[in-house]
Design an enzyme around this catalytic site. Sequence first.
Site, mmCIF file in Angstrom:
data_model
loop_
_atom_site.group_PDB
_atom_site.id
_atom_site.type_symbol
_atom_site.label_atom_id
_atom_site.label_comp_id
_atom_site.label_asym_id
_atom_site.label_seq_id
_atom_site.Cartn_x
_atom_site.Cartn_y
_atom_site.Cartn_z
ATOM 1 N N LYS A 30 20.659 -74.351 -38.000
ATOM 2 C CA LYS A 30 19.516 -72.724 -37.941
ATOM 3 C C LYS A 30 18.033 -72.024 -38.093
ATOM 4 O O LYS A 30 17.680 -73.299 -38.901
ATOM 5 C CB LYS A 30 20.639 -72.158 -39.004
ATOM 6 C CG LYS A 30 20.738 -70.423 -38.789
ATOM 7 C CD LYS A 30 21.906 -70.064 -39.773
ATOM 8 C CE LYS A 30 20.900 -68.300 -39.668
ATOM 9 N NZ LYS A 30 19.755 -67.934 -40.592
ATOM 10 N N THR A 37 10.959 -80.554 -41.474
ATOM 11 C CA THR A 37 10.425 -81.073 -42.353
ATOM 12 C C THR A 37 10.973 -82.867 -42.462
ATOM 13 O O THR A 37 11.036 -83.794 -42.826
ATOM 14 C CB THR A 37 10.279 -80.807 -43.875
ATOM 15 O OG1 THR A 37 9.439 -79.029 -44.002
ATOM 16 C CG2 THR A 37 10.415 -81.429 -45.617
ATOM 17 N N ASP A 59 10.073 -77.132 -30.178
ATOM 18 C CA ASP A 59 10.279 -75.869 -30.505
ATOM 19 C C ASP A 59 9.601 -74.089 -30.453
ATOM 20 O O ASP A 59 7.949 -74.533 -30.526
ATOM 21 C CB ASP A 59 10.297 -75.429 -32.315
ATOM 22 C CG ASP A 59 10.650 -74.265 -33.139
ATOM 23 O OD1 ASP A 59 10.387 -73.292 -32.202
ATOM 24 O OD2 ASP A 59 11.770 -74.015 -33.861
ATOM 25 N N GLU A 229 24.884 -72.044 -47.239
ATOM 26 C CA GLU A 229 25.043 -70.505 -47.084
ATOM 27 C C GLU A 229 26.515 -70.622 -46.222
ATOM 28 O O GLU A 229 26.038 -71.344 -44.904
ATOM 29 C CB GLU A 229 23.844 -69.979 -46.894
ATOM 30 C CG GLU A 229 22.812 -70.237 -47.960
ATOM 31 C CD GLU A 229 22.073 -68.786 -48.234
ATOM 32 O OE1 GLU A 229 21.494 -68.629 -46.785
ATOM 33 O OE2 GLU A 229 21.236 -69.531 -48.503
#
Length: 360
Positions: A30, A37, A59, A229
Amino acid sequence: MATDDQEIPEGSVRNILEQITLKWVFVGGKGGVGKTTSSSILSILLSKVRSSVLIISTDPAHNLSDAFQQRFTKIPTLINGYTNLYAMEVDANVENDDMGGNDGMDTVFSELANAIPGIDEAMSFAEMLKLVQTMDYSVIVFDTAPTGHTLRLLQFPSTLEKGLEKMMSLKSKFGGLLSQMTRMFGIDDEFGEDALLGRLEGMKDVIEQVNRQFKDPDMTTFVCVCIPEFLSLYETERLVQELTKFEIDTHNILINQVLYSDEDVESKLLKARMRMQQKYLDQFYMLYDDFHITKLPLLPDEVTGVEALEAFSSRFVTPYKPSTSHDTVEDLERKINTIRRQLTDAEGELEILKKEKQTE
């Protein structure tokens, strides 16, 4: 699966570093979970055990240049401070200068490509793969875009293989149709049907080879990056399911931004956050009990620049253990003795200064 009375073993990325047959390493998840990193550090670690490493950002919102604090382009560039680590940033969009060749031929090529959904991006990806293949890197790390874009990128080899087969079949099905099309676009015979089909055939060979490699667990693996999360857990599960459909190996998960418990924490908000994270960490371990799960601590500062990336890389191979603030009696005694010595030294220096003043 680990039960309540069993300690969950701490994971690391050592298995990736030790798998010397790996040629392609994809890193994804996500948005905002620390993919760049993580992929940067993985490439640094691989450069210590491999002869040459290339990290590629696919990306559209590139962060690789920010991570290494060095400007990168679509041409592989040696990263400052290394002798065998290179980086490049590419966009999965067809560009005429990438496609090369005669203008009329490119027009035919483009018209044919547009007949197959998604093949335009796939063509650009294929051109990049052809470039990479000629450079003979030991291993290539992909810093991918958020999940949806990544899944499309992983479908490119299959999409291209099917699309190019359709294009190649035009010659047998429609006879001289391609010759007529090339004449319509005003292409000379030397850039006509044979040149076009030759170009497609050459690309098809590369894609077939890459497609086989992507589905070979000895040569390709996908590292899922996430945070503890709900949405990130959901995206990771979606990613793992889709990778299974594509027959792409995945057995490593990096969980970033983990808060570690501390008995001295007084903030109710921080404690609540830790409890929430622990709930999702438990779910990760339950769902992926056969994966190598690496937990990485939340840091007070961004990890940018070679020095910071190198420092944080140790957490990828050695499980993080938070330092305790509770001193033993022996620790306290050592600290007191140190302070006493410092006071004695300071008093001695003060006496010397007093004597020097008196003699002036």
